[in-house]
Enzyme design. Sequence first.
Site, mmCIF file in Angstrom:
data_model
loop_
_atom_site.group_PDB
_atom_site.id
_atom_site.type_symbol
_atom_site.label_atom_id
_atom_site.label_comp_id
_atom_site.label_asym_id
_atom_site.label_seq_id
_atom_site.Cartn_x
_atom_site.Cartn_y
_atom_site.Cartn_z
ATOM 1 N N TYR A 56 55.372 21.267 49.229
ATOM 2 C CA TYR A 56 56.417 21.991 48.433
ATOM 3 C C TYR A 56 57.046 21.136 47.563
ATOM 4 O O TYR A 56 57.260 21.326 46.329
ATOM 5 C CB TYR A 56 57.123 23.072 49.177
ATOM 6 N N ARG A 59 54.645 20.169 44.551
ATOM 7 C CA ARG A 59 54.427 21.252 43.858
ATOM 8 C C ARG A 59 55.645 21.688 42.842
ATOM 9 O O ARG A 59 55.548 21.979 41.899
ATOM 10 C CB ARG A 59 53.872 22.561 44.670
ATOM 11 N N ASN A 92 52.853 34.255 42.055
ATOM 12 C CA ASN A 92 52.926 32.874 41.918
ATOM 13 C C ASN A 92 54.490 32.389 42.167
ATOM 14 O O ASN A 92 55.222 33.190 42.071
ATOM 15 C CB ASN A 92 53.020 32.612 40.497
ATOM 16 N N HIS A 109 56.031 36.369 46.753
ATOM 17 C CA HIS A 109 55.676 35.453 47.761
ATOM 18 C C HIS A 109 56.609 34.251 47.745
ATOM 19 O O HIS A 109 56.324 33.157 48.113
ATOM 20 C CB HIS A 109 54.153 34.768 47.257
ATOM 21 N N CYS A 117 67.790 29.107 54.256
ATOM 22 C CA CYS A 117 68.559 28.391 55.355
ATOM 23 C C CYS A 117 68.325 29.129 56.633
ATOM 24 O O CYS A 117 68.444 30.602 56.701
ATOM 25 C CB CYS A 117 70.110 28.331 55.177
ATOM 26 N N SER A 177 42.268 36.559 42.410
ATOM 27 C CA SER A 177 41.164 36.642 42.805
ATOM 28 C C SER A 177 40.944 37.852 43.723
ATOM 29 O O SER A 177 39.888 38.136 44.176
ATOM 30 C CB SER A 177 40.801 35.479 43.705
ATOM 31 N N LEU A 202 39.309 35.680 34.618
ATOM 32 C CA LEU A 202 38.371 34.550 34.115
ATOM 33 C C LEU A 202 36.815 35.382 34.792
ATOM 34 O O LEU A 202 36.001 35.344 34.049
ATOM 35 C CB LEU A 202 38.552 33.258 34.495
ATOM 36 N N ALA A 219 43.373 34.353 30.184
ATOM 37 C CA ALA A 219 44.648 35.083 30.234
ATOM 38 C C ALA A 219 45.594 34.834 28.763
ATOM 39 O O ALA A 219 45.948 35.757 27.927
ATOM 40 C CB ALA A 219 45.594 34.678 31.329
#
Length: 233
Positions: A56, A59, A92, A109, A117, A177, A202, A219
């Site tokens: 994380y 990312r 996302n 998400h 915490c 997807s 796509l 998109a």
Amino acid sequence: MHEINNIVILTGAGISAESGVATFRGPDGLWEGHRVEDVATPEAFMRNPALVLKFYDERRASLKGVQPNAAHKALARLDAEWDGDLLLVTQNVDDLHDRAGSKRLIHMHGELSSGLCLSCGQRSTVTDDFSNDPACPHCDKRTLRPDIVWFGEMPYQMDKIEQALKKCDLFVSIGTSGAVYPAAGFVQTARHYGAQTLEMNLDPSDGSLYFHKSRMGKAGELVPAWVDNILAD
Ligand code: BV8
């Protein structure tokens, strides 16, 4: 043509692909040889917290180098100009919809920029890497975890999402997807309650057969054209 007042839009990793953010199940979908499903779980976090926190931290760091693309900006324009109900639900965890200016937005998400915490249950903006074991700004305990919904955990604000799905006249799915539930089931709920359903992706998603209309393409091209049309009607 059905009167359209209330719209729900679901986005997935495909809407951020043209910004340079890796998708999950495409060729770039692995992270250091790990499948996301193996890293994004509470079990992985208990078993190997350093690996999950590194996943994380990396990312979140990569978000500094990317920008919202034309699709994010078009949805933000729709948010500003649409006078009916509008809810953008994103799977996302990047901040590209936020930075593009979308307001009526739910990160179902979670978000890379947020920490949760485990001691006091409060959220805070992540400013330091989790791997540096930062203290919670609210209770000062060093018990922060990524504010991310892992596999097996309940997505956020599901009541609000379900309410909007039942009420909407149009459900639009962009860049996903259709592999992950409950998000992948939203089209069926919307359709059951009478909404028109449109997919822009796509490739055909796993749930393509549930959509009245499917448009294949990028998109960054399809979404601005669609927003222009819906605002012109
Ligand atoms: C829950 C955060 C229950 C992590 C994520 C069997 C059947 C049904 C369900 C299950 C099952 N086994 C297990 C489950 C449940 C599980 C699930 O669905 N598993 C799947 C793998 C089968 N779901 C869960 O665990 C969920 N929780 O069910 O809780 C519960 C009930 C009661 C009480 C407690 C609990 C939680 C799921 C959330 C997991 N977290 N993300 C992180 O990001 O690190 S999911 C993860 O996948 C991301 O959020 C991602 O957004 C999401 C879906 O992926 P996509 O966004 O669709 O991305 P993908 O790469 O797959 O696809 C990209 C698409 O874009 C492609 O189609 C491609 O063609 C297209 N594309 C590419 N480029 C472009 C493009 N399109 C347009 N333009 C382009 N340029």
